[in-house]
Design a protein around this motif. Structure first.
Motif, mmCIF file in Angstrom:
data_model
loop_
_atom_site.group_PDB
_atom_site.id
_atom_site.type_symbol
_atom_site.label_atom_id
_atom_site.label_comp_id
_atom_site.label_asym_id
_atom_site.label_seq_id
_atom_site.Cartn_x
_atom_site.Cartn_y
_atom_site.Cartn_z
ATOM 1 N N TYR A 229 -6.138 -2.097 5.107
ATOM 2 C CA TYR A 229 -5.796 -0.801 4.517
ATOM 3 C C TYR A 229 -4.354 -0.679 4.029
ATOM 4 C CZ TYR A 229 -5.463 4.350 4.288
ATOM 5 O OH TYR A 229 -5.275 5.650 3.885
ATOM 6 N N ASP A 230 -3.461 -1.511 4.499
ATOM 7 C CA ASP A 230 -2.022 -1.245 4.362
ATOM 8 C C ASP A 230 -1.505 -1.059 2.935
ATOM 9 O OD1 ASP A 230 -1.544 -1.126 7.084
ATOM 10 O OD2 ASP A 230 -1.367 -3.285 7.251
ATOM 11 N N PRO A 231 -2.036 -1.707 1.895
ATOM 12 C CA PRO A 231 -1.516 -1.425 0.549
ATOM 13 C C PRO A 231 -1.821 -0.017 0.040
ATOM 14 C CG PRO A 231 -2.495 -3.599 0.607
ATOM 15 C CD PRO A 231 -2.877 -2.925 1.888
ATOM 16 N N HIS A 232 -2.698 0.698 0.726
ATOM 17 C CA HIS A 232 -3.022 2.069 0.347
ATOM 18 C C HIS A 232 -1.798 2.957 0.564
ATOM 19 C CE1 HIS A 232 -5.162 5.921 0.314
ATOM 20 N NE2 HIS A 232 -6.244 5.278 -0.112
ATOM 21 N N TYR A 233 -1.640 3.997 -0.286
ATOM 22 C CA TYR A 233 -0.517 4.903 -0.080
ATOM 23 C C TYR A 233 -0.703 5.673 1.224
ATOM 24 C CZ TYR A 233 -3.336 8.928 -1.707
ATOM 25 O OH TYR A 233 -4.292 9.914 -1.848
ATOM 26 N N TYR A 234 0.369 6.156 1.831
ATOM 27 C CA TYR A 234 1.730 6.181 1.332
ATOM 28 C C TYR A 234 2.389 4.825 1.530
ATOM 29 C CZ TYR A 234 1.399 11.275 0.905
ATOM 30 O OH TYR A 234 1.040 12.536 0.564
ATOM 31 N N VAL A 274 6.794 1.067 -6.881
ATOM 32 C CA VAL A 274 5.997 -0.142 -7.099
ATOM 33 C C VAL A 274 6.477 -1.266 -6.184
ATOM 34 C CG1 VAL A 274 5.353 -1.913 -8.771
ATOM 35 C CG2 VAL A 274 5.389 0.486 -9.457
ATOM 36 N N ALA A 275 7.783 -1.353 -5.967
ATOM 37 C CA ALA A 275 8.329 -2.378 -5.077
ATOM 38 C C ALA A 275 7.871 -2.158 -3.634
ATOM 39 C CB ALA A 275 9.847 -2.390 -5.142
ATOM 40 N N LEU A 276 7.782 -0.890 -3.218
ATOM 41 C CA LEU A 276 7.274 -0.583 -1.881
ATOM 42 C C LEU A 276 5.799 -0.954 -1.762
ATOM 43 C CD1 LEU A 276 8.982 2.891 -1.303
ATOM 44 C CD2 LEU A 276 9.579 0.713 -0.210
ATOM 45 N N TYR A 277 5.039 -0.657 -2.793
ATOM 46 C CA TYR A 277 3.628 -1.050 -2.841
ATOM 47 C C TYR A 277 3.496 -2.574 -2.731
ATOM 48 C CZ TYR A 277 -0.835 -2.079 -5.251
ATOM 49 O OH TYR A 277 -2.067 -2.567 -5.607
ATOM 50 N N ASP A 278 4.341 -3.280 -3.454
ATOM 51 C CA ASP A 278 4.315 -4.743 -3.385
ATOM 52 C C ASP A 278 4.686 -5.242 -1.991
ATOM 53 O OD1 ASP A 278 3.543 -4.922 -6.018
ATOM 54 O OD2 ASP A 278 5.574 -5.279 -6.787
ATOM 55 N N GLY A 279 5.593 -4.522 -1.324
ATOM 56 C CA GLY A 279 5.937 -4.879 0.051
ATOM 57 C C GLY A 279 4.745 -4.733 0.983
ATOM 58 N N GLU A 280 3.943 -3.695 0.776
ATOM 59 C CA GLU A 280 2.725 -3.512 1.573
ATOM 60 C C GLU A 280 1.739 -4.658 1.330
ATOM 61 O OE1 GLU A 280 2.445 -1.326 3.858
ATOM 62 O OE2 GLU A 280 2.817 0.740 3.205
ATOM 63 N N ILE A 281 1.641 -5.103 0.079
ATOM 64 C CA ILE A 281 0.750 -6.220 -0.237
ATOM 65 C C ILE A 281 1.211 -7.485 0.483
ATOM 66 C CG2 ILE A 281 -0.075 -7.732 -2.075
ATOM 67 C CD1 ILE A 281 0.112 -5.322 -3.977
ATOM 68 N N GLU A 286 0.287 -11.619 4.825
ATOM 69 C CA GLU A 286 0.644 -12.398 6.011
ATOM 70 C C GLU A 286 -0.508 -12.393 7.019
ATOM 71 O OE1 GLU A 286 3.347 -14.141 6.533
ATOM 72 O OE2 GLU A 286 4.556 -13.520 4.808
ATOM 73 N N TYR A 287 -1.142 -11.237 7.194
ATOM 74 C CA TYR A 287 -2.200 -11.127 8.192
ATOM 75 C C TYR A 287 -3.508 -11.745 7.702
ATOM 76 C CZ TYR A 287 0.810 -8.496 11.223
ATOM 77 O OH TYR A 287 1.837 -8.157 12.064
ATOM 78 N N ILE A 288 -3.743 -11.703 6.400
ATOM 79 C CA ILE A 288 -4.902 -12.406 5.862
ATOM 80 C C ILE A 288 -4.743 -13.901 6.104
ATOM 81 C CG2 ILE A 288 -6.107 -13.038 3.738
ATOM 82 C CD1 ILE A 288 -5.564 -10.196 2.729
ATOM 83 N N GLY A 289 -3.539 -14.408 5.867
ATOM 84 C CA GLY A 289 -3.270 -15.817 6.136
ATOM 85 C C GLY A 289 -3.484 -16.168 7.596
#
Length: 317
Positions: A229-234, A274-281, A286-289
């Motif tokens: 879920y983490d890339p979802h806002y906020y 957008v940079a914060l969103y990219d940070g969430e991705i 990391e956890y998918i890996g």
């Protein structure tokens, strides 16, 4: 006869409707070069080429990353290094580039994944009047369970609740662990309205719950659905991901009130969001890996079909 394991990665970008990224990796062929798949003929060639496929049914792991745009995946050409773990996975993969998400939001998009039907057909599509899936419609989990699979789902988005029909066919459907895990400090903040999550840090606990299940079920034929879920806002990624892609920002936008943003927002503030969103991705990647490494350590890599996908993206004007 050599076993041929097909591994699929599907990452979806959607503003209103757009293309989808998909990769399939054949682990029976070491060092296979990544390929782009654009049409049905290419799909057929991809899954029928090489050694004859094993008649043994593979395990199936479906990983869905909420709100992940395909054009923010670095192996798909994005300028930031957002997805090194997914990129590494996709190196020996087929990438499907001519696919479209069924909807711009979570509920109907996921239900289309699980039923193979458009939202207008399964009818789980109206935000104000969501109802339970018609009992005459068969879901993916029901089909796999009927064919001998142990089925389990681990959910981080509260919209994917049992009541809508998402749990049908699952032997175990965990949409409660996150709600019981306050001691893990998963939620960085909440609105004044009780229970509304502003920023989630759900990836650690979803990995822990999933791996606990796998420890006792990995020796069975299984279908596993894991939702991140983490890339979802906020967009409030934890350090160091909060400053990873925009360390020099001095403005006041912090990724909380994005639902109140209007066209015409200063370009510099939008860049920071957008940079914060990219940070969430990157955090989620990391956890998918980590999950993929654990699956490999359990000896599941060579006999499992992996699918990594998204339900929709975010627009950012």
């Amino acid at each position: 006869m050599k076993k041929k394991t097909v591994i699929i990665t599907l990452v979806c970008f959607l503003a209103v409707a757009a293309t989808v990224f998909l990769a399939i990796s054949v682990t029976g062929k070491r060092g296979v070069t990544a390929r782009k798949i654009k049409n049905d003929d290419d799909i057929f060639k991809a899954v029928t080429s090489g050694e004859e496929a094993s008649s043994e049914k593979p395990n199936i792991v479906l990983i869905v990353v909420d709100t992940l745009r395909a054009d923010h995946v670095s192996s798909d050409g994005y300028f930031r290094d957002t997805t090194p773990r997914i990129d590494n996975f996709a190196k020996t993969a087929y990438r499907f580039t001519n696919l479209v998400s069924a909807s711009s939001w979570t509920v109907p998009s996921h239900m289309s994944m699980f039923t193979g039907l458009y939202p207008g057909v399964h009818k789980i599509d109206e935000a104000e009047t969501i109802r339970r899936l018609d009992g005459n419609i068969t879901t993916l989990a029901e089909l796999l369970k009927k064919n001998g699979y142990r089925t389990a789902g681990f959910i981080t988005n509260p919209l994917l609740i049992i009541g809508f029909g998402f749990a049908r066919g699952f032997d175990f459907y965990d949409n409660f662990t996150l709600g019981l895990a306050g001691e893990f400090n998963l939620f960085a903040d909440q609105t004044e309205e009780a229970g509304v999550c502003l920023s989630s840090r759900t990836s650690p606990i979803i990995n822990k719950a999933t791996l606990n299940w796998l420890k006792t079920n990995h020796d069975k034929k299984f279908f596993l659905f894991v939702h991140y879920y983490d890339p979802h806002y906020y967009y409030l990624p934890q350090p160091p991901y909060d400053t990873l892609f925009d360390p020099g920002y001095k403005g006041k936008v912090d990724g909380r009130d994005i639902t109140g943003l209007k066209p015409g927002i200063p370009k510099r503030d939008l860049e920071h969001i957008v940079a914060l969103y990219d940070g969430e991705i990157r955090y989620t990647d990391e956890y998918i890996g980590a999950l993929l490494r654990e699956l490999d350590s359990l000896g599941l890599k060579e006999k499992t079909l992996f699918i990594i996908t998204s339900d929709h993206g975010d627009e950012f004007f």
